[in-house]
Enzyme design. Structure first.
Site, short mmCIF file in Angstrom:
data_model
loop_
_atom_site.label_atom_id
_atom_site.label_comp_id
_atom_site.label_asym_id
_atom_site.label_seq_id
_atom_site.Cartn_x
_atom_site.Cartn_y
_atom_site.Cartn_z
N HIS A 1 23.21 -34.49 42.41
CA HIS A 1 21.90 -34.78 41.84
C HIS A 1 21.66 -34.21 40.44
O HIS A 1 20.74 -34.64 39.74
CB HIS A 1 20.81 -34.20 42.75
CG HIS A 1 20.64 -34.94 44.04
ND1 HIS A 1 21.67 -35.20 44.90
CD2 HIS A 1 19.53 -35.49 44.60
CE1 HIS A 1 21.21 -35.86 45.95
NE2 HIS A 1 19.92 -36.05 45.78
N ASP B 1 28.74 -40.04 50.37
CA ASP B 1 27.86 -38.93 50.01
C ASP B 1 26.86 -38.73 51.14
O ASP B 1 26.63 -39.62 51.96
CB ASP B 1 27.12 -39.23 48.70
CG ASP B 1 26.23 -38.06 48.28
OD1 ASP B 1 26.68 -36.90 48.39
OD2 ASP B 1 25.08 -38.29 47.86
N SER B 2 26.23 -37.55 51.13
CA SER B 2 25.19 -37.27 52.12
C SER B 2 23.98 -38.18 51.91
O SER B 2 23.15 -38.31 52.80
CB SER B 2 24.76 -35.81 52.00
OG SER B 2 24.40 -35.53 50.66
N CYS C 1 30.22 -36.20 47.55
CA CYS C 1 29.32 -35.09 47.87
C CYS C 1 30.06 -33.78 47.65
O CYS C 1 31.13 -33.54 48.24
CB CYS C 1 28.89 -35.22 49.33
SG CYS C 1 27.84 -33.88 49.88
N CYS D 1 26.72 -30.54 41.84
CA CYS D 1 25.96 -31.25 42.88
C CYS D 1 25.69 -32.64 42.33
O CYS D 1 25.41 -32.80 41.14
CB CYS D 1 24.65 -30.52 43.16
SG CYS D 1 23.52 -31.44 44.22
N GLU E 1 14.74 -35.80 44.67
CA GLU E 1 14.54 -36.88 45.65
C GLU E 1 13.07 -37.28 45.75
O GLU E 1 12.75 -38.39 46.14
CB GLU E 1 15.06 -36.44 47.02
CG GLU E 1 16.55 -36.23 47.03
CD GLU E 1 17.32 -37.24 47.86
OE1 GLU E 1 16.78 -37.69 48.87
OE2 GLU E 1 18.46 -37.56 47.48
N1 DGL Z 1 25.25 -34.55 47.85
C1 DGL Z 1 25.00 -33.14 47.93
C2 DGL Z 1 25.97 -32.39 47.02
O1 DGL Z 1 26.53 -32.94 46.08
C3 DGL Z 1 23.57 -32.81 47.54
C4 DGL Z 1 22.57 -33.27 48.57
C5 DGL Z 1 22.70 -32.57 49.90
O2 DGL Z 1 22.37 -31.37 50.02
O3 DGL Z 1 23.16 -33.21 50.84
O4 DGL Z 1 26.23 -31.23 47.24
#
Ligand code: DGL
Length: 267
Positions: free
Chosen positions: A188, A6-7, A69, A186, A154
């Site tokens: 989050h 993930d990012s 992600c 997403c 976050e």
């Molecule tokens: N992990 C990213 C997603 O699921 C969200 C956070 C980001 O923008 O990197 O799209």
């Protein structure tokens, strides 16, 4: 070993579901915290960052990588599957969270009306809409980018009334749209699940890709014994990050529900 990328730490909510459904495997989690967010970046950059992460995880010995992600799954997965894998790792696999989520959303939407909330990058890629329409050209898809939600979550502001107001505004057009299902597209957004449920009411049904992807991954592995038998089964978990800040344990607790021991790596 299964790699989960993930990012940042949001993908831990996806890993958490994998550990419930498929606890027997070894997992290596990588969060690119030094370069989060991906959701506001160009296609080219998301492809480059994701390819670096995939390459890193393969070099650590992963035979299968899941892009937890949604932005990376939307913008980079196809290029990685079609160009990078055949050239460098034809025997290994990289899968994402969009296709399993789309399949499940369609199965749960008899009225063929599906909403998607996601980052700007995911929404502008139209990945959910494209994949939904491939499976059913008649489906109506309403998308809404929610760029403020990732930074708010976050920063630990998920309970703040301002977050509630922003969420309400993002969800307003979706509430009008008489949806069967709303995809939380997403990593989050599952943190805001209860608030989204209250704001949207009993209908539409909500889909979080973590749960869905875990169940579909179990099915995929059953159908692909040539890959499954190559996955190590020691039950180990390691957590890698490209940056370590004082927020780490807060975010680990938020997304994973427990304290973690991180290892810092450079891609
Ligand atoms: N992990 C990213 C997603 O699921 C969200 C956070 C980001 O923008 O990197 O799209």
């Amino acid at each position: 070993m299964i790699g989960v990328f993930d990012s940042g730490f949001g993908g831990l909510v996806v890993l958490r579901e994998f550990l419930k459904v498929l606890p027997q495997y070894d997992y290596l989690y990588l969060g690119d915290n030094a370069r989060i967010p991906y959701g506001t970046r160009s296609d080219k950059v998301v492809v480059r960052f994701t390819a670096q992460a995939v390459d890193f995880l393969f070099r650590q010995g992963c035979k299968l990588i899941i892009l937890a992600c949604h932005t990376a799954s939307s913008k980079a997965l196809r290029t990685i599957q079609q160009i990078y894998l055949p050239l460098h790792y034809p025997e290994r696999r990289v899968l994402g969270v969009v296709i399993p989520t789309v399949e499940e959303a369609l199965a749960r939407s008899p009225g063929k009306r599906i909403g998607v909330i996601a980052t700007e990058g995911t929404v502008s890629s139209r990945s959910f809409e494209i994949e939904l329409k491939k499976l059913d050209p008649e489906v109506e898809v309403v998308q809404q980018a929610c760029p403020l939600l990732v930074p708010l979550i976050e920063s630990g502001e998920q309970e703040w009334e301002g977050t509630g107001m922003i969420l309400k505004r993002y969800l307003a057009p979706l509430k009008e749209a008489r949806l069967d299902t709303l995809i939380l597209g997403c990593t989050h957004y599952s943190i805001l699940m209860d608030q989204i449920r209250v704001l949207m009411g009993d209908k539409p049904g909500l889909i979080c890709s973590g749960q869905v992807t875990a169940v579909k991954l179990a099915d995929y592995l059953q159908r692909h014994p040539e890959l499954e038998t190559r996955l190590s089964r020691g039950g180990s978990r390691r957590y890698l990050t490209t940056d370590l800040t004082p927020r780490f344990q807060h975010l680990a607790g938020l997304f994973m529900g427990q304290a973690l021991t991180p290892e810092v790596v450079e891609l």
